[in-house]
Write an enzyme that holds these catalytic residues in place. Sequence first.
Site, PDB file in Angstrom:
ATOM      1  N   HIS A   1       0.637  -1.239   0.009  1.00  0.00           N
ATOM      2  CA  HIS A   1       0.015  -0.060  -0.037  1.00  0.00           C
ATOM      3  C   HIS A   1       0.861   1.199  -0.157  1.00  0.00           C
ATOM      4  O   HIS A   1       2.039   1.182   0.668  1.00  0.00           O
ATOM      5  CB  HIS A   1      -1.006  -0.152   1.122  1.00  0.00           C
ATOM      6  CG  HIS A   1      -0.454   0.232   2.500  1.00  0.00           C
ATOM      7  ND1 HIS A   1      -0.058   1.295   3.139  1.00  0.00           N
ATOM      8  CD2 HIS A   1       0.076  -1.085   3.413  1.00  0.00           C
ATOM      9  CE1 HIS A   1       0.411   0.949   4.147  1.00  0.00           C
ATOM     10  NE2 HIS A   1       0.477  -0.284   4.499  1.00  0.00           N
TER      11      HIS A   1
ATOM     12  N   ASP B   1      -0.279   4.385   1.328  1.00  0.00           N
ATOM     13  CA  ASP B   1      -0.613   5.414   1.892  1.00  0.00           C
ATOM     14  C   ASP B   1       0.169   5.300   3.401  1.00  0.00           C
ATOM     15  O   ASP B   1       0.792   3.985   3.750  1.00  0.00           O
ATOM     16  CB  ASP B   1      -2.023   5.605   2.428  1.00  0.00           C
ATOM     17  CG  ASP B   1      -2.647   4.343   3.187  1.00  0.00           C
ATOM     18  OD1 ASP B   1      -2.005   3.267   2.665  1.00  0.00           O
ATOM     19  OD2 ASP B   1      -3.522   4.346   4.008  1.00  0.00           O
TER      20      ASP B   1
ATOM     21  N   ASP C   1       6.633   0.612   6.345  1.00  0.00           N
ATOM     22  CA  ASP C   1       5.293   0.527   6.220  1.00  0.00           C
ATOM     23  C   ASP C   1       4.600   1.330   5.432  1.00  0.00           C
ATOM     24  O   ASP C   1       4.259   2.509   5.720  1.00  0.00           O
ATOM     25  CB  ASP C   1       4.351   0.463   7.488  1.00  0.00           C
ATOM     26  CG  ASP C   1       3.072   0.454   7.697  1.00  0.00           C
ATOM     27  OD1 ASP C   1       2.366  -0.068   6.693  1.00  0.00           O
ATOM     28  OD2 ASP C   1       2.446   0.790   8.659  1.00  0.00           O
TER      29      ASP C   1
ATOM     30  N   GLU D   1      -5.052   1.462   3.085  1.00  0.00           N
ATOM     31  CA  GLU D   1      -4.955   0.558   3.765  1.00  0.00           C
ATOM     32  C   GLU D   1      -5.024   1.213   5.228  1.00  0.00           C
ATOM     33  O   GLU D   1      -5.762   0.439   6.073  1.00  0.00           O
ATOM     34  CB  GLU D   1      -3.612  -0.221   3.586  1.00  0.00           C
ATOM     35  CG  GLU D   1      -3.494  -1.676   4.274  1.00  0.00           C
ATOM     36  CD  GLU D   1      -2.811  -1.248   5.682  1.00  0.00           C
ATOM     37  OE1 GLU D   1      -2.879  -2.178   6.418  1.00  0.00           O
ATOM     38  OE2 GLU D   1      -2.283  -0.248   6.051  1.00  0.00           O
ATOM     39  N   GLU D   2      -4.474   2.316   5.332  1.00  0.00           N
ATOM     40  CA  GLU D   2      -4.221   2.645   6.933  1.00  0.00           C
ATOM     41  C   GLU D   2      -5.533   3.066   7.521  1.00  0.00           C
ATOM     42  O   GLU D   2      -5.600   3.262   8.904  1.00  0.00           O
ATOM     43  CB  GLU D   2      -3.259   3.673   7.127  1.00  0.00           C
ATOM     44  CG  GLU D   2      -1.842   3.454   6.722  1.00  0.00           C
ATOM     45  CD  GLU D   2      -1.122   2.495   7.704  1.00  0.00           C
ATOM     46  OE1 GLU D   2      -1.675   1.807   8.600  1.00  0.00           O
ATOM     47  OE2 GLU D   2      -0.228   1.885   7.568  1.00  0.00           O
TER      48      GLU D   2
ATOM     49  N   ASP E   1       1.252 -10.552   1.009  1.00  0.00           N
ATOM     50  CA  ASP E   1       1.112  -9.089   1.538  1.00  0.00           C
ATOM     51  C   ASP E   1       2.133  -8.748   2.776  1.00  0.00           C
ATOM     52  O   ASP E   1       2.775  -9.517   2.941  1.00  0.00           O
ATOM     53  CB  ASP E   1      -0.444  -8.848   1.961  1.00  0.00           C
ATOM     54  CG  ASP E   1      -0.968  -7.379   2.274  1.00  0.00           C
ATOM     55  OD1 ASP E   1       0.207  -6.487   1.773  1.00  0.00           O
ATOM     56  OD2 ASP E   1      -2.004  -7.051   2.559  1.00  0.00           O
TER      57      ASP E   1
ATOM     58  N   HIS F   1       4.359   3.048  12.774  1.00  0.00           N
ATOM     59  CA  HIS F   1       3.365   3.895  13.078  1.00  0.00           C
ATOM     60  C   HIS F   1       3.964   5.059  14.139  1.00  0.00           C
ATOM     61  O   HIS F   1       3.190   5.633  15.126  1.00  0.00           O
ATOM     62  CB  HIS F   1       2.313   3.129  13.391  1.00  0.00           C
ATOM     63  CG  HIS F   1       1.285   2.543  12.656  1.00  0.00           C
ATOM     64  ND1 HIS F   1       0.026   2.270  12.935  1.00  0.00           N
ATOM     65  CD2 HIS F   1       1.533   2.187  11.324  1.00  0.00           C
ATOM     66  CE1 HIS F   1      -0.366   1.458  11.509  1.00  0.00           C
ATOM     67  NE2 HIS F   1       0.708   1.584  10.613  1.00  0.00           N
TER      68      HIS F   1
HETATM   69  C1  LIG Z   1       7.320 -15.963  19.388  1.00  0.00           C
HETATM   70  C2  LIG Z   1       7.011 -14.897  18.158  1.00  0.00           C
HETATM   71  C3  LIG Z   1       7.349 -13.451  18.944  1.00  0.00           C
HETATM   72  C4  LIG Z   1       6.497 -12.595  17.759  1.00  0.00           C
HETATM   73  C5  LIG Z   1       6.236 -11.243  18.022  1.00  0.00           C
HETATM   74  C6  LIG Z   1       5.755 -10.337  17.065  1.00  0.00           C
HETATM   75  C7  LIG Z   1       6.289  -9.309  16.448  1.00  0.00           C
HETATM   76  C8  LIG Z   1       5.205  -8.386  15.567  1.00  0.00           C
HETATM   77  C9  LIG Z   1       5.863  -8.542  14.364  1.00  0.00           C
HETATM   78  C10 LIG Z   1       5.321  -7.687  13.404  1.00  0.00           C
HETATM   79  C11 LIG Z   1       3.965  -6.845  13.433  1.00  0.00           C
HETATM   80  C12 LIG Z   1       3.844  -5.917  12.426  1.00  0.00           C
HETATM   81  C13 LIG Z   1       2.373  -5.596  12.366  1.00  0.00           C
HETATM   82  C14 LIG Z   1       1.934  -5.313  11.078  1.00  0.00           C
HETATM   83  C15 LIG Z   1       0.995  -4.407  10.929  1.00  0.00           C
HETATM   84  C16 LIG Z   1      -0.075  -4.455   9.909  1.00  0.00           C
HETATM   85  C17 LIG Z   1      -0.414  -3.268   9.169  1.00  0.00           C
HETATM   86  C18 LIG Z   1      -1.339  -2.525   9.847  1.00  0.00           C
HETATM   87  O1  LIG Z   1      -0.401  -1.537  10.710  1.00  0.00           O
HETATM   88  N1  LIG Z   1      -2.518  -2.099   9.821  1.00  0.00           N
HETATM   89  C19 LIG Z   1      -3.401  -1.223  10.524  1.00  0.00           C
HETATM   90  C20 LIG Z   1      -4.377  -0.834   9.592  1.00  0.00           C
HETATM   91  C21 LIG Z   1      -5.608  -0.968   9.875  1.00  0.00           C
HETATM   92  C22 LIG Z   1      -6.337  -2.009   9.660  1.00  0.00           C
HETATM   93  C23 LIG Z   1      -7.612  -2.143   9.644  1.00  0.00           C
HETATM   94  C24 LIG Z   1      -8.589  -1.284  10.150  1.00  0.00           C
HETATM   95  C25 LIG Z   1      -7.850  -0.110  10.308  1.00  0.00           C
HETATM   96  C26 LIG Z   1      -6.562   0.252  10.323  1.00  0.00           C
HETATM   97  C27 LIG Z   1      -3.864  -1.573  11.875  1.00  0.00           C
HETATM   98  O2  LIG Z   1      -3.809  -2.859  12.159  1.00  0.00           O
HETATM   99  O3  LIG Z   1      -4.050  -0.971  12.585  1.00  0.00           O
HETATM  100 ZN   LIG Z   2       0.930  -1.307   6.385  1.00  0.00          ZN
HETATM  101 ZN   LIG Z   3       0.503   0.609   8.911  1.00  0.00          ZN
END
Ligand SMILES: CCCCCCCC/C=C\CCCCCCCC(=O)N[C@@H](Cc1ccccc1)C(=O)O
Ligand SMILES: [Zn+2]
Ligand SMILES: [Zn+2]
Length: 478
Positions: free
Chosen positions: A100, A102, A132, A166-167, A193, A440
């Site tokens: 994405h 944004d 991101d 996406e955000e 993704d 973020h």
């Molecule tokens: C034993 C294992 C330990 C593991 C630790 C885990 C560490 C985490 C690693 C990565 C995590 C990254 C997170 C990915 C984020 C996904 C994208 C995002 O920020 N999305 C937003 C956007 C959103 C989505 C739906 C509605 C509104 C906004 C979000 O989720 O807030």
């Molecule tokens: Zn993202």
């Molecule tokens: Zn994000």
Amino acid sequence: KGLKGREHQRAPQIPSQFSPGERFAMKEALKGAIRIPTVSFSPENLNVTALAEFGEYLRTVFPTVFKTSFIQHEVIGEYSHLFTVRGSDPSLQPYMLMAHSDVVPTPEEGWEVPPFSGLERDGFIHGQGTLDNKNSLMAILQALELLLNRNYIPRRSFFIALGHDEEVSGHNGAQKISALLQTRGVKLAFIVDEGNFILDGFVSYLKKPFAMIAVSEKGLINLRLQVNMTPGHSSAPPKETSIGVLAAAVSRLEQTPMPNMFVSGPTKMTLQELAHEFPFPANIILSNLWLFGPLVSRFMERSYITNTLVRTTMALTMFNAGVKVNVIPPVAQAIINMRIHPAQTVQEVLDLVKNIVADSRVQFHVLNAFDPLPVSPSDHQALGYQLLRQTIQSIFPEVSTVVPGICIGNTDSRHYANLTTGIYRFNPLYLRPQSFRSIHGINEKISVQAYETQVKFIFEFIQNADADQEPAPHRHEL
Ligand SMILES: CCCCCCCC/C=C\CCCCCCCC(=O)N[C@@H](Cc1ccccc1)C(=O)O
Ligand SMILES: [Zn+2]
Ligand SMILES: [Zn+2]
């Protein structure tokens, strides 16, 4: 292991080696992308000027992608982009790469360099979107551009879907692209993704990094809690105010975590597959979760990051009340952002929340919600998972373990669950706790070397996806 060793039949034909000129151009292209402030403030408030500029920018830095005859480019929802790359073998089911454009709003203060400067310093490109997710967006198109410049023609067709909102939900980007593909009768072999990473330093006792491919993602509830009371003069207050009642309710919620679901979720699979990486006796404990499950589930609760993997989390993100210093507040409102563990549903979580609050003066209003995503396959026949695993082993030979896991945030890929059962959320990048906090947050940055490696990864992945597979039941016309 995986795909019955077929990866050895078709190694990438074109080596992932780039000239100094190409390497310079690819980092400059990313810097240019970071400089365009494509901020999403809310579903109704996006920087559309920047999004339009971003679309034009892509044409200038990836001219070959845009002029290649077997690639169709469409703009969807005004600012999202869909590329259809027609492969030479229609018997192979197509797949999709996603990213994405944004970024979330960020304060100007606290950054080492301005967030939209795209400055290179000490081997890092700095700025909002470097992790991101402009890195992925640019790396996908960059890898394709470089392949095309080497006269590459894919065997397997694929789509590139680049959302612009996406955000703030993905409703105008990913959701519209998904609906369009559905009307075209497209079924995808798998999707890749953003999401999890090669994790380094997140688990105590585990000294080596490991790759975690997210095969599911948590569900979501944005819940508004509201208390209404009759206003009046503050000199003669009632025993309780709307603020006090609401504060007590949210405090009860914060003090009462949702149940630990470790035994029922995909995290059990993650730890079982990671067990051999741990020193004694953790390796034995994790290999015998039938016995030590309760002990491990409690251990996971101890860090705020591993805690996210075992339960539905609640974050009190907004609190508004009061109109004047000497007026009894008529309304108090709080917003709670909940991330639902894959073993629970929206309804189950709402029932639990109402039971914990247990106060009829508190009203509940669901702003938006969706259930956790189904768990995608990660067995030896799971094409997308095995292609990722194979490419990780080639590009990151030092990473000995690849495990399935859950994504704790949400991604645009959830809008495509109607097109495939294989959704994989993985960024081919190392992530350490400090860089996790920059997503973020502030001081987001990517090393030039990590970005080059990401381009290399996609360059090889696209070629690996051309490998022979089980005969498909029918032809796949795009
Ligand atoms: C034993 C294992 C330990 C593991 C630790 C885990 C560490 C985490 C690693 C990565 C995590 C990254 C997170 C990915 C984020 C996904 C994208 C995002 O920020 N999305 C937003 C956007 C959103 C989505 C739906 C509605 C509104 C906004 C979000 O989720 O807030
Ligand atoms: Zn993202
Ligand atoms: Zn994000």
